[in-house]
Design an enzyme around this catalytic site. Structure first.
Site, mmCIF file in Angstrom:
data_model
loop_
_atom_site.group_PDB
_atom_site.id
_atom_site.type_symbol
_atom_site.label_atom_id
_atom_site.label_comp_id
_atom_site.label_asym_id
_atom_site.label_seq_id
_atom_site.Cartn_x
_atom_site.Cartn_y
_atom_site.Cartn_z
ATOM 1 N N GLY A 21 3.273 9.522 32.357
ATOM 2 C CA GLY A 21 4.635 10.020 32.542
ATOM 3 C C GLY A 21 4.981 10.952 31.401
ATOM 4 N N CYS A 51 -2.516 6.344 30.120
ATOM 5 C CA CYS A 51 -1.732 7.296 29.321
ATOM 6 C C CYS A 51 -0.369 6.706 28.934
ATOM 7 C CB CYS A 51 -1.615 8.641 30.044
ATOM 8 S SG CYS A 51 -1.115 9.951 28.911
ATOM 9 N N TYR A 52 0.723 7.216 29.486
ATOM 10 C CA TYR A 52 2.029 6.636 29.146
ATOM 11 C C TYR A 52 2.019 5.126 29.390
ATOM 12 C CZ TYR A 52 7.085 5.819 29.134
ATOM 13 O OH TYR A 52 8.348 5.349 28.844
ATOM 14 N N HIS A 71 -7.046 10.036 31.414
ATOM 15 C CA HIS A 71 -6.717 9.965 32.846
ATOM 16 C C HIS A 71 -7.984 9.763 33.686
ATOM 17 C CE1 HIS A 71 -2.457 11.050 32.651
ATOM 18 N NE2 HIS A 71 -2.805 11.747 31.573
ATOM 19 N N GLU A 81 -8.164 9.136 36.714
ATOM 20 C CA GLU A 81 -7.957 9.576 38.102
ATOM 21 C C GLU A 81 -8.317 11.036 38.349
ATOM 22 O OE1 GLU A 81 -5.736 8.910 35.868
ATOM 23 O OE2 GLU A 81 -3.928 10.130 36.018
ATOM 24 N N ASP A 89 -2.108 15.954 61.468
ATOM 25 C CA ASP A 89 -1.318 14.724 61.487
ATOM 26 C C ASP A 89 -0.842 14.363 62.892
ATOM 27 O OD1 ASP A 89 -1.731 15.107 58.825
ATOM 28 O OD2 ASP A 89 0.344 15.615 58.337
ATOM 29 N N LYS A 116 -3.884 12.297 53.258
ATOM 30 C CA LYS A 116 -4.453 13.296 54.171
ATOM 31 C C LYS A 116 -5.933 13.031 54.479
ATOM 32 C CE LYS A 116 -3.416 17.111 56.351
ATOM 33 N NZ LYS A 116 -2.115 17.388 56.965
#
Ligand code: XMP
Length: 515
Positions: A56, A83-84, A170, A172, A228, A371
């Site tokens: 964040g 992180c944060y 991070h 991710e 979608d 997605k």
């Protein structure tokens, strides 16, 4: 529906937070994003098998910085701070976080400890993505340091008895080379997940759940031909067959062969049992658009006319029990319903429909899917690859890829040119790395020469961008040969086009579309 084991991502407003959830799901573990504001009791009530505290933009020691009650660490549920989130964990448990002497940003070599479960099957020296101004000066009591960098003495910490883990970098983002393994380690080695989130079983359980929910009711679905709505329609068709009616409006602004492709899959000769209505409304749209130059006005006309056409069809069908929508998880998060995201989705293709249809309830079978997962579900449902791997296509269609007035002749030019460009991109194998590409028709005519003849014809603009979020984008560096081949094909094959330009502009300052 049978409940999957679930990891909760507690969102503190970082830019990569949706990515965390996606990566966890790639490990076959279901994951949802919630805002830190919901508090510890609501987090516990969701019965997660693990909790991830995200990054964040704030500093934990600032007054009013986003926080949680420290009882989150006493629930007996494993927690990973990123992180944060790592700084918050240290701050709340008695460690010391302060401004770093040097901001650490970018790819950084991290030295990891072999004994930590988070770093199992990870190299001892591994490249990670760092982006932080603050750092953990002193870990909280009872924690040991499990990774460091040359600048950052505490890059990861843990307290294994309480199953609390924290990393400053991070995992991710793809720049963290072994990040996925680290997240995999957290969910499998620490949280003990079995990995029960798989698209084949998702499709199976969703079909069953839809059948139960819908019972003998009637369902209406606006099919746009995009990923979608196609996947939603396929799933509903599988669940309730002829109780479903899909309405597909051909506004004359679709890509080449798009109408035929949709009809082939969902029409009477396709693989699904359903009622399929294809409305040829081309002339209506062309008439409404005649003489209109201004892009916003074009969008508005198309949006309104679409609703009119759909409303007429819906009236023929009469009251229905359910209106189906192809909402997916990022739409939910981006409209502020999960997480901390403040981005409100501005592109609604069928957003106005509920006001004009007589129905009792909305059904959104893809509400939980990202997605990539939506595409995978589409494959499981037997949809052809060209439908499930489609790139984004705006609701107003080619009207916003034709600068100035839209005419059927211009639509033809842009369709032909676009089909050639897409074919050449795919032939060069670039369709996997370029995120969006298409041809637009500029409003410029200029002098050219063809054979011995002078021409005064249109210029086509080729566009190709790379992007992760479609909010910012860069022009893709397409190899010159590909542009050359495409150019000569377009000027030879598409009549009334005598120039081809490549749009080198990123977003900002341009947009991805060309309107
Ligand atoms: P821009 O042009 O704003 O586009 O940079 C960002 C992304 O959104 C898509 N886009 C739309 N999608 N309805 C949609 O569903 C729309 O009206 C619309 N306008 C733009 C665009 O294709 C790109 O992916």
């Amino acid at each position: 529906m049978a409940k999957n084991e679930k990891v909760l991502v507690v969102d503190f407003g970082g830019q990569y937070n949706q990515l965390i959830a996606r990566r966890v799901r790639e490990c076959n573990v279901y994951c949802e994003i919630v805002s830190y504001r919901i508090g510890v009791a609501a987090i516990q009530a969701q019965n997660p098998v693990g909790i991830i505290l995200t990054g964040g933009p704030n500093s934990v020691y600032e007054e009013g910085a986003p926080s949680l009650d420290s009882s989150i660490f006493d629930l007996g549920i494993p927690v990973l701070g990123i992180c944060y989130g790592s700084q918050l964990m240290m701050h709340l448990l008695g460690g010391h976080v302060c401004k770093a002497p040097e901001r650490e940003y970018g790819k950084t070599l991290v030295h990891t400890d072999a004994a930590s479960p988070i770093f199992a099957d990870v190299s001892r020296d591994t490249v990670c993505w760092m982006s932080h101004n603050d750092y953990i000066e002193t870990p909280a009591p009872g924690f040991s340091v499990t990774a460091h960098t040359d600048n950052c003495p505490v890059a990861a910490v843990e307290q294994p008895e309480k199953r609390l883990y924290a990393v400053q970098f991070h995992p991710e983002v793809l720049h963290t080379r072994e990040g996925k393994q680290m997240l995999h380690n957290f969910v499998y080695r620490v949280c003990g997940c079995k990995g029960d989130w798989k698209m084949d079983s998702f499709v199976e359980t969703s079909v069953k759940a839809l059948r139960e929910k819908i019972g003998g009711g009637k369902v209406l679905c606006a099919l746009s031909g995009g990923v979608d709505s196609s996947v939603a329609a396929a799933m509903l068709a599988k669940a309730v067959g002829k109780q479903l009616t899909c309405v597909f409006v051909d506004h004359g602004l679709l890509r080449k062969n798009e109408m035929e492709e949709v009809c082939e899959v969902f029409g009477p000769h396709g693989q699904f049992e359903l009622n399929f209505i294809c409305v040829n409304a081309r002339e209506r749209f062309y008439q409404k658009l005649a003489g209109v130059q201004e892009p916003e006005q074009k969008r508005k006309i198309i949006g309104e006319e679409f609703i009119r056409v759909f409303e007429e069809e819906a009236n023929k069908i009469g009251a229905v029990d359910f209106l189906a929508q192809g909402t997916i998880y990022p739409d939910v998060v981006e409209s502020g319903l999960g997480g901390e995201s403040t981005v409100i989705k501005s592109h609604h293709n069928v957003g106005g429909l509920p006001d004009y249809v007589n129905f009792k309830e909305i059904v959104e079978p893809l509400r939980d899917l990202f997605k990539d997962e939506t595409r995978q579900a589409g494959r499981e449902l037997g949809l052809p690859e060209y439908l499930v791997s489609r790139q984004p296509f705006p609701g107003p269609g080619l009207a916003i890829r034709i600068v100035g007035e839209v005419t059927p002749e211009k639509v033809r030019m842009v369709q032909e040119a676009d089909a050639i460009w897409r074919e050449e991109i795919a032939k060069a194998g670039l369709d996997k790395t370029v995120n969006q590409y298409y041809a637009a028709l500029t409003n410029m005519r200029s002098v050219g020469v063809m054979g011995d003849e002078r021409t005064y014809d249109y210029a086509v603009a080729l566009r190709a961008v790379t992007t992760t979020d479609f909010m910012t984008a860069e022009a893709a560096p397409i190899p010159w040969e590909v542009i050359q081949t495409t150019t000569s094909r377009i000027v030879n094959e598409v009549s009334h086009v005598n120039r081809v330009l490549y749009d080198c502009t990123g977003k900002p300052p341009a947009t991805i579309e060309f309107e």
